[in-house]
Design a protein around this motif. Sequence first.
Motif, PDB file in Angstrom:
ATOM      1  N   SER A  27       0.826  -1.200   0.000  1.00 22.72           N
ATOM      2  CA  SER A  27       0.000   0.000   0.000  1.00 22.72           C
ATOM      3  C   SER A  27       0.860   1.249   0.000  1.00 22.72           C
ATOM      4  N   ALA A  28       1.926   1.207   0.799  1.00 24.09           N
ATOM      5  CA  ALA A  28       2.829   2.364   0.850  1.00 24.09           C
ATOM      6  C   ALA A  28       3.480   2.590  -0.502  1.00 24.09           C
ATOM      7  N   LEU A  29       3.823   1.493  -1.212  1.00 26.72           N
ATOM      8  CA  LEU A  29       4.455   1.627  -2.520  1.00 26.72           C
ATOM      9  C   LEU A  29       3.490   2.226  -3.535  1.00 26.72           C
ATOM     10  N   VAL A  30       2.226   1.780  -3.491  1.00 25.92           N
ATOM     11  CA  VAL A  30       1.214   2.341  -4.400  1.00 25.92           C
ATOM     12  C   VAL A  30       1.049   3.829  -4.164  1.00 25.92           C
ATOM     13  N   VAL A  31       0.962   4.215  -2.903  1.00 21.40           N
ATOM     14  CA  VAL A  31       0.828   5.635  -2.574  1.00 21.40           C
ATOM     15  C   VAL A  31       2.042   6.407  -3.062  1.00 21.40           C
ATOM     16  N   HIS A  32       3.220   5.815  -2.869  1.00 25.46           N
ATOM     17  CA  HIS A  32       4.452   6.488  -3.299  1.00 25.46           C
ATOM     18  C   HIS A  32       4.471   6.668  -4.816  1.00 25.46           C
ATOM     19  N   ARG A  33       4.086   5.589  -5.553  1.00 22.46           N
ATOM     20  CA  ARG A  33       4.115   5.679  -7.005  1.00 22.46           C
ATOM     21  C   ARG A  33       3.084   6.664  -7.510  1.00 22.46           C
ATOM     22  N   SER A  34       1.907   6.718  -6.874  1.00 23.55           N
ATOM     23  CA  SER A  34       0.887   7.646  -7.327  1.00 23.55           C
ATOM     24  C   SER A  34       1.327   9.084  -7.149  1.00 23.55           C
ATOM     25  N   GLY A  35       2.249   9.297  -6.241  1.00 26.39           N
ATOM     26  CA  GLY A  35       2.749  10.646  -6.040  1.00 26.39           C
ATOM     27  C   GLY A  35       4.026  10.919  -6.795  1.00 26.39           C
ATOM     28  N   ASP A  36       4.544   9.913  -7.541  1.00 32.44           N
ATOM     29  CA  ASP A  36       5.786  10.059  -8.290  1.00 32.44           C
ATOM     30  C   ASP A  36       5.473  10.694  -9.635  1.00 32.44           C
ATOM     31  N   ARG A  37       5.359  12.009  -9.666  1.00 36.69           N
ATOM     32  CA  ARG A  37       4.967  12.731 -10.866  1.00 36.69           C
ATOM     33  C   ARG A  37       6.114  13.587 -11.372  1.00 36.69           C
ATOM     34  N   VAL A  38       6.119  13.787 -12.685  1.00 36.53           N
ATOM     35  CA  VAL A  38       7.180  14.568 -13.294  1.00 36.53           C
ATOM     36  C   VAL A  38       6.562  15.577 -14.250  1.00 36.53           C
ATOM     37  N   ASP A  39       7.317  16.624 -14.565  1.00 34.61           N
ATOM     38  CA  ASP A  39       6.875  17.638 -15.521  1.00 34.61           C
ATOM     39  C   ASP A  39       7.260  17.195 -16.922  1.00 34.61           C
ATOM     40  N   VAL A  40       6.272  17.112 -17.819  1.00 32.92           N
ATOM     41  CA  VAL A  40       6.516  16.679 -19.197  1.00 32.92           C
ATOM     42  C   VAL A  40       5.870  17.676 -20.152  1.00 32.92           C
ATOM     43  N   LEU A  41       6.178  17.525 -21.443  1.00 31.60           N
ATOM     44  CA  LEU A  41       5.649  18.418 -22.467  1.00 31.60           C
ATOM     45  C   LEU A  41       4.383  17.842 -23.096  1.00 31.60           C
ATOM     46  N   VAL A  42       3.393  18.717 -23.316  1.00 31.76           N
ATOM     47  CA  VAL A  42       2.174  18.351 -24.034  1.00 31.76           C
ATOM     48  C   VAL A  42       1.889  19.426 -25.076  1.00 31.76           C
ATOM     49  N   ALA A  43       1.075  19.083 -26.061  1.00 32.79           N
ATOM     50  CA  ALA A  43       0.708  20.044 -27.096  1.00 32.79           C
ATOM     51  C   ALA A  43      -0.262  21.068 -26.513  1.00 32.79           C
ATOM     52  N   GLU A  54       7.315  25.905 -32.283  1.00 38.90           N
ATOM     53  CA  GLU A  54       7.798  27.028 -31.484  1.00 38.90           C
ATOM     54  C   GLU A  54       7.523  26.722 -30.018  1.00 38.90           C
ATOM     55  N   ALA A  55       8.184  27.458 -29.133  1.00 40.07           N
ATOM     56  CA  ALA A  55       8.027  27.199 -27.697  1.00 40.07           C
ATOM     57  C   ALA A  55       6.571  27.323 -27.253  1.00 40.07           C
ATOM     58  N   GLU A  56       5.841  28.264 -27.860  1.00 41.02           N
ATOM     59  CA  GLU A  56       4.450  28.475 -27.449  1.00 41.02           C
ATOM     60  C   GLU A  56       3.509  27.370 -27.930  1.00 41.02           C
ATOM     61  N   ASP A  57       3.996  26.450 -28.761  1.00 46.35           N
ATOM     62  CA  ASP A  57       3.176  25.315 -29.201  1.00 46.35           C
ATOM     63  C   ASP A  57       3.098  24.220 -28.138  1.00 46.35           C
ATOM     64  N   LEU A  58       3.965  24.301 -27.131  1.00 44.10           N
ATOM     65  CA  LEU A  58       4.041  23.268 -26.099  1.00 44.10           C
ATOM     66  C   LEU A  58       3.809  23.875 -24.728  1.00 44.10           C
ATOM     67  N   ARG A  59       3.307  23.080 -23.818  1.00 47.93           N
ATOM     68  CA  ARG A  59       3.162  23.505 -22.432  1.00 47.93           C
ATOM     69  C   ARG A  59       3.590  22.373 -21.516  1.00 47.93           C
ATOM     70  N   VAL A  60       3.646  22.672 -20.237  1.00 47.62           N
ATOM     71  CA  VAL A  60       4.117  21.689 -19.255  1.00 47.62           C
ATOM     72  C   VAL A  60       2.922  21.121 -18.491  1.00 47.62           C
ATOM     73  N   ALA A  61       2.929  19.818 -18.310  1.00 45.06           N
ATOM     74  CA  ALA A  61       1.916  19.144 -17.495  1.00 45.06           C
ATOM     75  C   ALA A  61       2.632  18.218 -16.518  1.00 45.06           C
ATOM     76  N   ARG A  62       2.035  18.044 -15.363  1.00 46.97           N
ATOM     77  CA  ARG A  62       2.615  17.161 -14.341  1.00 46.97           C
ATOM     78  C   ARG A  62       1.837  15.853 -14.341  1.00 46.97           C
ATOM     79  N   VAL A  63       2.512  14.757 -14.674  1.00 44.42           N
ATOM     80  CA  VAL A  63       1.850  13.462 -14.806  1.00 44.42           C
ATOM     81  C   VAL A  63       2.645  12.401 -14.070  1.00 44.42           C
ATOM     82  N   ALA A  64       2.002  11.258 -13.825  1.00 44.26           N
ATOM     83  CA  ALA A  64       2.674  10.137 -13.184  1.00 44.26           C
ATOM     84  C   ALA A  64       3.686   9.531 -14.139  1.00 44.26           C
ATOM     85  N   ALA A  65       4.867   9.254 -13.659  1.00 41.35           N
ATOM     86  CA  ALA A  65       5.920   8.638 -14.477  1.00 41.35           C
ATOM     87  C   ALA A  65       5.729   7.136 -14.435  1.00 41.35           C
TER      88      ALA A  65
END
Length: 213
Positions: A27-43, A54-65
């Motif tokens: 259970s602790a591992l599941v909780v840990h993984r659910s909180g293991d998020r990283v900043d990635v690029l999305v359209a 161009e830079a403005e074509d992309l934005r940052v989203a925080r998602v689970a790795a």
Amino acid sequence: MPAPTRERRPALLALGLVLVVGGALGSALVVHRSGDRVDVLVARHDIDPGARIEAEDLRVARVAADGAAVVPAEAIGNFVGTHATSRIPADTLVNRTMFLGGGVVPTDAAVVGVVLGPQQRPSEALRPGDVVRAFVVAEDGGATITGDPAGAVLLTAARVVAAGADGASGSDAISLLVPAERSAAVVAAAAAGQVAVARVAEGTRPDVDLVAG
């Protein structure tokens, strides 16, 4: 008489303890993984195939790795100036296969300019990145410059690498990436105004394509 003693089962007790501890750790591992998020690029918005990024074509989203093929947010500089290899809908998690860097013409290809009148192209404007099929045409059933019958396929699938419109004449000028061995025929037909094109299905692989520079 003394009361009978309860039989002890130390092995079962130990097993139960292991299961309890193991469940807690899981259970602790599941909780840990659910909180293991990283900043990635999305359209940020819909991106057309062939569009220069161009830079403005992309934005940052925080998602689970979770092992998905994603691009870290700090790598945005590596993608500015590249070109989209396909249509990318808004909010899509982007990955490296969606972009082509450099856009260099390969040695077995050439870029040929073609001017198209309203009857020689689709009604919807062509855009860089589109793939078209080219035909040789002639007015009033006359002879074609290539000697092929009117309506013959000139190029099975060619990438549009540039496109523009002439508002005064109603014509569109496009640049096509064509196999080197077909370039002379395409140039001749284009000079005679005997080229017509049709957009083919998205995802169609062109005969030759740009390569990463």
